[in-house]
Design a protein around this motif. Structure first.
Motif, PDB file in Angstrom:
ATOM      1  N   PRO A   6      -4.515  -3.146   5.332  1.00 30.91           N
ATOM      2  CA  PRO A   6      -3.804  -4.507   5.958  1.00 30.91           C
ATOM      3  C   PRO A   6      -4.952  -5.586   5.591  1.00 30.91           C
ATOM      4  O   PRO A   6      -5.979  -5.877   6.231  1.00 30.91           O
ATOM      5  CB  PRO A   6      -3.811  -4.024   7.501  1.00 30.91           C
ATOM      6  CG  PRO A   6      -5.026  -3.307   7.628  1.00 30.91           C
ATOM      7  CD  PRO A   6      -5.028  -2.341   6.362  1.00 30.91           C
ATOM      8  N   VAL A  48       0.484 -12.435   3.328  1.00 31.04           N
ATOM      9  CA  VAL A  48       0.451 -11.259   3.665  1.00 31.04           C
ATOM     10  C   VAL A  48       1.242 -10.385   2.469  1.00 31.04           C
ATOM     11  O   VAL A  48       2.104 -10.551   2.044  1.00 31.04           O
ATOM     12  CB  VAL A  48       1.243 -10.833   4.918  1.00 31.04           C
ATOM     13  CG1 VAL A  48       1.333  -9.523   5.252  1.00 31.04           C
ATOM     14  CG2 VAL A  48       0.761 -11.776   6.025  1.00 31.04           C
ATOM     15  N   VAL A  52       1.981  -4.318   3.404  1.00 29.05           N
ATOM     16  CA  VAL A  52       1.112  -4.328   4.673  1.00 29.05           C
ATOM     17  C   VAL A  52       1.699  -3.876   5.817  1.00 29.05           C
ATOM     18  O   VAL A  52       1.526  -3.012   6.597  1.00 29.05           O
ATOM     19  CB  VAL A  52       0.538  -5.859   4.733  1.00 29.05           C
ATOM     20  CG1 VAL A  52      -0.173  -5.649   6.272  1.00 29.05           C
ATOM     21  CG2 VAL A  52      -0.580  -5.981   3.847  1.00 29.05           C
ATOM     22  N   MET A  53       3.124  -4.308   6.086  1.00 24.66           N
ATOM     23  CA  MET A  53       3.964  -3.608   7.232  1.00 24.66           C
ATOM     24  C   MET A  53       4.086  -2.284   7.087  1.00 24.66           C
ATOM     25  O   MET A  53       3.899  -1.507   7.963  1.00 24.66           O
ATOM     26  CB  MET A  53       5.295  -4.387   7.122  1.00 24.66           C
ATOM     27  CG  MET A  53       6.215  -4.070   8.348  1.00 24.66           C
ATOM     28  SD  MET A  53       7.671  -4.926   8.365  1.00 24.66           S
ATOM     29  CE  MET A  53       8.881  -3.894   9.090  1.00 24.66           C
ATOM     30  N   TRP A  55       2.124  -0.273   5.744  1.00 26.83           N
ATOM     31  CA  TRP A  55       0.941   0.392   5.952  1.00 26.83           C
ATOM     32  C   TRP A  55       0.647   0.467   7.510  1.00 26.83           C
ATOM     33  O   TRP A  55       0.309   1.607   7.951  1.00 26.83           O
ATOM     34  CB  TRP A  55      -0.330  -0.145   5.289  1.00 26.83           C
ATOM     35  CG  TRP A  55      -1.536   0.376   5.398  1.00 26.83           C
ATOM     36  CD1 TRP A  55      -2.165   1.128   4.559  1.00 26.83           C
ATOM     37  CD2 TRP A  55      -2.376   0.153   6.701  1.00 26.83           C
ATOM     38  NE1 TRP A  55      -3.484   1.579   5.178  1.00 26.83           N
ATOM     39  CE2 TRP A  55      -3.602   1.138   6.210  1.00 26.83           C
ATOM     40  CE3 TRP A  55      -2.463  -0.286   7.641  1.00 26.83           C
ATOM     41  CZ2 TRP A  55      -4.730   1.271   7.058  1.00 26.83           C
ATOM     42  CZ3 TRP A  55      -3.541  -0.257   8.372  1.00 26.83           C
ATOM     43  CH2 TRP A  55      -4.524   0.468   8.337  1.00 26.83           C
ATOM     44  N   CYS A  56       1.026  -0.571   8.215  1.00 28.39           N
ATOM     45  CA  CYS A  56       0.937  -0.603   9.579  1.00 28.39           C
ATOM     46  C   CYS A  56       1.588   0.338  10.235  1.00 28.39           C
ATOM     47  O   CYS A  56       1.563   1.128  11.182  1.00 28.39           O
ATOM     48  CB  CYS A  56       1.138  -2.213  10.052  1.00 28.39           C
ATOM     49  SG  CYS A  56      -0.279  -3.118   9.451  1.00 28.39           S
ATOM     50  N   ILE A  94       4.537  -4.591  16.024  1.00 29.32           N
ATOM     51  CA  ILE A  94       3.876  -3.603  15.240  1.00 29.32           C
ATOM     52  C   ILE A  94       2.590  -4.036  15.419  1.00 29.32           C
ATOM     53  O   ILE A  94       1.894  -5.028  15.215  1.00 29.32           O
ATOM     54  CB  ILE A  94       4.112  -3.543  13.621  1.00 29.32           C
ATOM     55  CG1 ILE A  94       5.805  -3.119  13.693  1.00 29.32           C
ATOM     56  CG2 ILE A  94       3.245  -2.795  12.999  1.00 29.32           C
ATOM     57  CD1 ILE A  94       6.111  -3.359  12.073  1.00 29.32           C
ATOM     58  N   VAL A  96      -1.180  -4.310  14.702  1.00 30.48           N
ATOM     59  CA  VAL A  96      -1.759  -4.839  13.193  1.00 30.48           C
ATOM     60  C   VAL A  96      -3.495  -4.407  13.432  1.00 30.48           C
ATOM     61  O   VAL A  96      -4.021  -5.359  14.386  1.00 30.48           O
ATOM     62  CB  VAL A  96      -1.833  -6.377  12.823  1.00 30.48           C
ATOM     63  CG1 VAL A  96      -2.415  -6.602  11.622  1.00 30.48           C
ATOM     64  CG2 VAL A  96      -0.188  -6.547  12.732  1.00 30.48           C
ATOM     65  N   GLU A  98      -7.482  -4.974  13.217  1.00 30.40           N
ATOM     66  CA  GLU A  98      -8.320  -5.922  12.981  1.00 30.40           C
ATOM     67  C   GLU A  98      -8.579  -6.238  11.678  1.00 30.40           C
ATOM     68  O   GLU A  98      -8.987  -6.752  10.935  1.00 30.40           O
ATOM     69  CB  GLU A  98      -9.835  -5.938  13.888  1.00 30.40           C
ATOM     70  CG  GLU A  98      -9.567  -6.139  15.262  1.00 30.40           C
ATOM     71  CD  GLU A  98      -8.982  -7.190  15.764  1.00 30.40           C
ATOM     72  OE1 GLU A  98      -9.499  -8.287  15.208  1.00 30.40           O
ATOM     73  OE2 GLU A  98      -8.427  -7.092  16.816  1.00 30.40           O
TER      74      GLU A  98
END
Length: 98
Positions: A6, A48, A52-53, A55-56, A94, A96, A98
């Motif tokens: 992320p 972004v 990334v979504m 992965w989260c 979702i 996320v 840090e």
């Protein structure tokens, strides 16, 4: 190209294959503005990257299963707006890192 973690990418470094055409175009405007000797300005920002979504969601399997079920429900529904509202709400929730 999917992100493996992320992370955010400054718009000035955004590439079409990593962040999409809109982010890449915004990055191009930033570079042109910097080279314009003050003739125009462009807002800075971040993009972004693709993946990334996903992965989260991989970090929250129970939420991923619920979202996948909602996607299937939306595809099969004759009235998807209510299902899509629920999907949007879950996507906004979702976690996320840090």
């Amino acid at each position: 190209m999917l992100a493996k973690s992320p992370k955010l990418i400054p718009l000035s470094a955004a590439k079409r294959d990593a962040c999409g055409a809109k982010a890449a175009g915004a990055g191009r405007l930033l570079r042109l503005a910097a080279a314009s000797a003050g003739l125009f300005a462009a807002p800075r920002g971040v993009a972004v990257p693709f993946g990334v979504m996903e992965w989260c969601l991989a970090q929250a399997p129970e939420l991923r299963a619920k979202m996948e079920a909602l996607i299937l429900e939306a595809e099969a529904s004759e009235s998807p707006p209510a299902v899509l509202d629920e999907l949007r709400a879950r996507a906004a929730a979702i976690p996320v890192p840090e």
